[in-house]
Design a protein around this motif. Structure first.
Motif, PDB file in Angstrom:
ATOM      1  N   THR A 286     -17.567  23.368  32.507  1.00  0.00           N
ATOM      2  CA  THR A 286     -18.196  23.019  31.236  1.00  0.00           C
ATOM      3  C   THR A 286     -18.877  24.260  30.679  1.00  0.00           C
ATOM      4  O   THR A 286     -19.572  24.970  31.414  1.00  0.00           O
ATOM      5  CB  THR A 286     -19.234  21.898  31.429  1.00  0.00           C
ATOM      6  OG1 THR A 286     -18.579  20.743  31.980  1.00  0.00           O
ATOM      7  CG2 THR A 286     -19.887  21.528  30.114  1.00  0.00           C
TER       8      THR A 286
ATOM      9  N   HIS B 211     -21.411  25.731  27.672  1.00  0.00           N
ATOM     10  CA  HIS B 211     -22.404  25.426  26.645  1.00  0.00           C
ATOM     11  C   HIS B 211     -22.662  26.685  25.822  1.00  0.00           C
ATOM     12  O   HIS B 211     -22.983  27.738  26.369  1.00  0.00           O
ATOM     13  CB  HIS B 211     -23.705  24.948  27.285  1.00  0.00           C
ATOM     14  CG  HIS B 211     -23.555  23.785  28.215  1.00  0.00           C
ATOM     15  ND1 HIS B 211     -23.523  22.469  27.778  1.00  0.00           N
ATOM     16  CD2 HIS B 211     -23.382  23.740  29.561  1.00  0.00           C
ATOM     17  CE1 HIS B 211     -23.367  21.673  28.824  1.00  0.00           C
ATOM     18  NE2 HIS B 211     -23.275  22.412  29.915  1.00  0.00           N
ATOM     19  N   GLY B 212     -22.504  26.577  24.516  1.00  0.00           N
ATOM     20  CA  GLY B 212     -22.804  27.690  23.636  1.00  0.00           C
ATOM     21  C   GLY B 212     -21.613  28.504  23.182  1.00  0.00           C
ATOM     22  O   GLY B 212     -21.777  29.542  22.542  1.00  0.00           O
TER      23      GLY B 212
END
Length: 228
Positions: A216, A218-219
């Motif tokens: 995963t 993020h960002g």
């Protein structure tokens, strides 16, 4: 602090696991493709044997390989050998490495590896441990990243994140393990990308063994990492 004696024993155990697993193959299996592009399983076994001898050279203060061409030629020469010859060579070369590794020495000294890379002699046994564990996975004979010892997986993630830290071709990253441990790596930038997942999947991506699809991010999007 690196405990080279502990790592030497870990190398011994990993080598025995590999030898036991590889002995279940036959000569035809040695010629089949490994998980490394362009390499058969025989190439992987030959590389492991020649790498053991190369690390003996390192610990004795000699060049790791005479040249890149010689390294590649030796692997090509040894790859087609039958299974019993491959296993005998792997065992014998592993014993030569253990013999040099257990001899009295200054383990704080700096040694030179390939391409001008330097490191503490004390980390050479861990480098060998990584070769044996990851290439066991590369053989594709039932040993997976999830089967690696927990200590090795954690330390290899630490080693690879250290290697990529400050790398100009890697954006600022935070590696977040499923247990909550967070490790900064990559270059500069705010905010950093956060890449999270299981340790096996994180190691697979960092080591070029998995595409990162199980992770995963993020960002932003998962970046491509330079080859090791």
């Amino acid at each position: 602090m690196i405990d080279h004696a502990h790592d030497l024993e870990s190398v011994r155990g990993a080598t025995e696991r590999l030898l036991t697993a590889a002995a279940k193959m036959d000569n035809a299996g040695v010629t089949e493709s490994s998980r490394l592009p362009g390499w058969s399983r025989g190439h992987v076994l030959a590389h492991l044997s020649r790498n053991a001898d190369a690390l003996v050279n390192v610990l004795r203060g000699r060049p790791m390989y005479p040249s890149a061409e010689t390294r590649d030629a030796d692997i090509e020469r040894d790859a087609p050998r039958p299974l019993d010859v491959q296993l005998a060579d792997l065992r014998d070369s592993a014993e030569r490495f253990q013999e040099v590794g257990t001899a009295p020495a200054d383990w704080s000294r700096t040694v030179e590896l390939r391409n001008g890379v330097t490191d503490s002699a004390s980390r050479v046994p861990f480098r060998r441990w990584a070769e044996v564990e990851l290439h066991h996975v590369d053989l594709g004979i039932g040993y997976e990243l999830e089967d690696l010892p927990d200590e090795f997986t954690r330390r290899e993630i630490d080693f690879l994140t250290e290697r990529f830290r400050g790398h100009p071709d890697v954006p600022a990253l935070v590696i977040e393990e499923d247990g909550g441990r967070r490790i900064p790596t990559g270059g500069e930038g705010e905010p950093p990308l956060v890449v999270s997942g299981r340790r096996a999947d994180l190691l697979g991506w960092l080591a070029g063994r998995r595409d990162g699809s199980a992770l995963t991010v993020h960002g932003g999007t998962l970046p491509s990492l330079p080859p090791l």
